[in-house]
Design a protein around this motif. Structure first.
Motif, PDB file in Angstrom:
ATOM      1  N   ARG A  39      42.373  31.758  31.781  1.00  0.00           N
ATOM      2  CA  ARG A  39      41.257  32.339  32.545  1.00  0.00           C
ATOM      3  C   ARG A  39      39.930  32.142  31.818  1.00  0.00           C
ATOM      4  O   ARG A  39      38.914  31.819  32.426  1.00  0.00           O
ATOM      5  N   VAL A  42      38.881  28.527  32.249  1.00  0.00           N
ATOM      6  CA  VAL A  42      38.419  28.287  33.620  1.00  0.00           C
ATOM      7  C   VAL A  42      36.986  28.782  33.782  1.00  0.00           C
ATOM      8  O   VAL A  42      36.134  28.086  34.346  1.00  0.00           O
ATOM      9  N   ARG A  43      36.704  29.961  33.258  1.00  0.00           N
ATOM     10  CA  ARG A  43      35.332  30.493  33.362  1.00  0.00           C
ATOM     11  C   ARG A  43      34.344  29.634  32.575  1.00  0.00           C
ATOM     12  O   ARG A  43      33.232  29.376  33.027  1.00  0.00           O
ATOM     13  N   GLY A  46      33.666  26.389  34.446  1.00  0.00           N
ATOM     14  CA  GLY A  46      32.785  26.693  35.574  1.00  0.00           C
ATOM     15  C   GLY A  46      31.347  26.867  35.129  1.00  0.00           C
ATOM     16  O   GLY A  46      30.418  26.359  35.763  1.00  0.00           O
ATOM     17  N   LYS A  51      29.119  25.686  38.184  1.00  0.00           N
ATOM     18  CA  LYS A  51      29.780  25.936  39.462  1.00  0.00           C
ATOM     19  C   LYS A  51      30.299  27.365  39.439  1.00  0.00           C
ATOM     20  O   LYS A  51      31.012  27.751  38.510  1.00  0.00           O
ATOM     21  N   VAL A  53      32.649  30.396  39.975  1.00  0.00           N
ATOM     22  CA  VAL A  53      34.095  30.527  40.092  1.00  0.00           C
ATOM     23  C   VAL A  53      34.381  31.954  40.563  1.00  0.00           C
ATOM     24  O   VAL A  53      34.254  32.902  39.801  1.00  0.00           O
ATOM     25  N   SER A  54      34.747  32.070  41.829  1.00  0.00           N
ATOM     26  CA  SER A  54      35.068  33.385  42.382  1.00  0.00           C
ATOM     27  C   SER A  54      36.385  33.872  41.792  1.00  0.00           C
ATOM     28  O   SER A  54      37.156  33.100  41.214  1.00  0.00           O
ATOM     29  N   LEU A  57      39.230  31.909  43.338  1.00  0.00           N
ATOM     30  CA  LEU A  57      39.352  30.555  42.788  1.00  0.00           C
ATOM     31  C   LEU A  57      39.910  30.609  41.372  1.00  0.00           C
ATOM     32  O   LEU A  57      40.763  29.805  41.002  1.00  0.00           O
ATOM     33  N   GLU A  58      39.448  31.563  40.588  1.00  0.00           N
ATOM     34  CA  GLU A  58      39.968  31.725  39.226  1.00  0.00           C
ATOM     35  C   GLU A  58      41.476  31.982  39.268  1.00  0.00           C
ATOM     36  O   GLU A  58      42.228  31.409  38.483  1.00  0.00           O
ATOM     37  N   LEU A  61      43.237  28.643  40.257  1.00  0.00           N
ATOM     38  CA  LEU A  61      43.213  27.682  39.159  1.00  0.00           C
ATOM     39  C   LEU A  61      44.139  28.119  38.035  1.00  0.00           C
ATOM     40  O   LEU A  61      44.873  27.295  37.475  1.00  0.00           O
ATOM     41  N   LEU A  81      37.799  22.234  40.062  1.00  0.00           N
ATOM     42  CA  LEU A  81      36.562  22.929  40.402  1.00  0.00           C
ATOM     43  C   LEU A  81      35.838  22.169  41.476  1.00  0.00           C
ATOM     44  O   LEU A  81      35.167  22.666  42.275  1.00  0.00           O
TER      45      LEU A  81
END
Length: 81
Positions: A39, A42-43, A46, A51, A53-54, A57-58, A61, A81
């Motif tokens: 996580r 991913v953040r 993003g 971009k 990342v809601s 979406l997180e 992913l 993404l």
């Protein structure tokens, strides 16, 4: 590599080489079976890619990355993404 090469990348992407190298290092040593680490990456991706990342979406992913495990790389995350 030359400093002008890094400057060209920074100018084109708007991301400092320090940020990119930090992210690449984090991905290189990440445990892709650890949900918290996934996580966080991913953040970071993003943010670097500029971009949003809601939460949904997180979640997607993260689930996908956890399934793929260690076979994942930065290019795969970027494509998601």
């Amino acid at each position: 590599m030359e400093n002008s090469f890094f400057k060209a990348i920074e100018n084109k992407t708007g991301v400092s080489m320090e940020e990119l190298l930090t992210l690449a290092n984090a991905i290189s040593y990440a445990d892709f079976s650890d949900e918290r680490q996934v996580r966080k990456i991913v953040r970071k991706v993003g943010k670097v890619a500029n971009k949003p990342v809601s939460k949904e979406l997180e979640d997607e992913l993260t689930a996908s990355i956890l399934q793929k495990g260690s076979s994942l790389n930065l290019s795969d995350i970027e494509k998601m993404l």
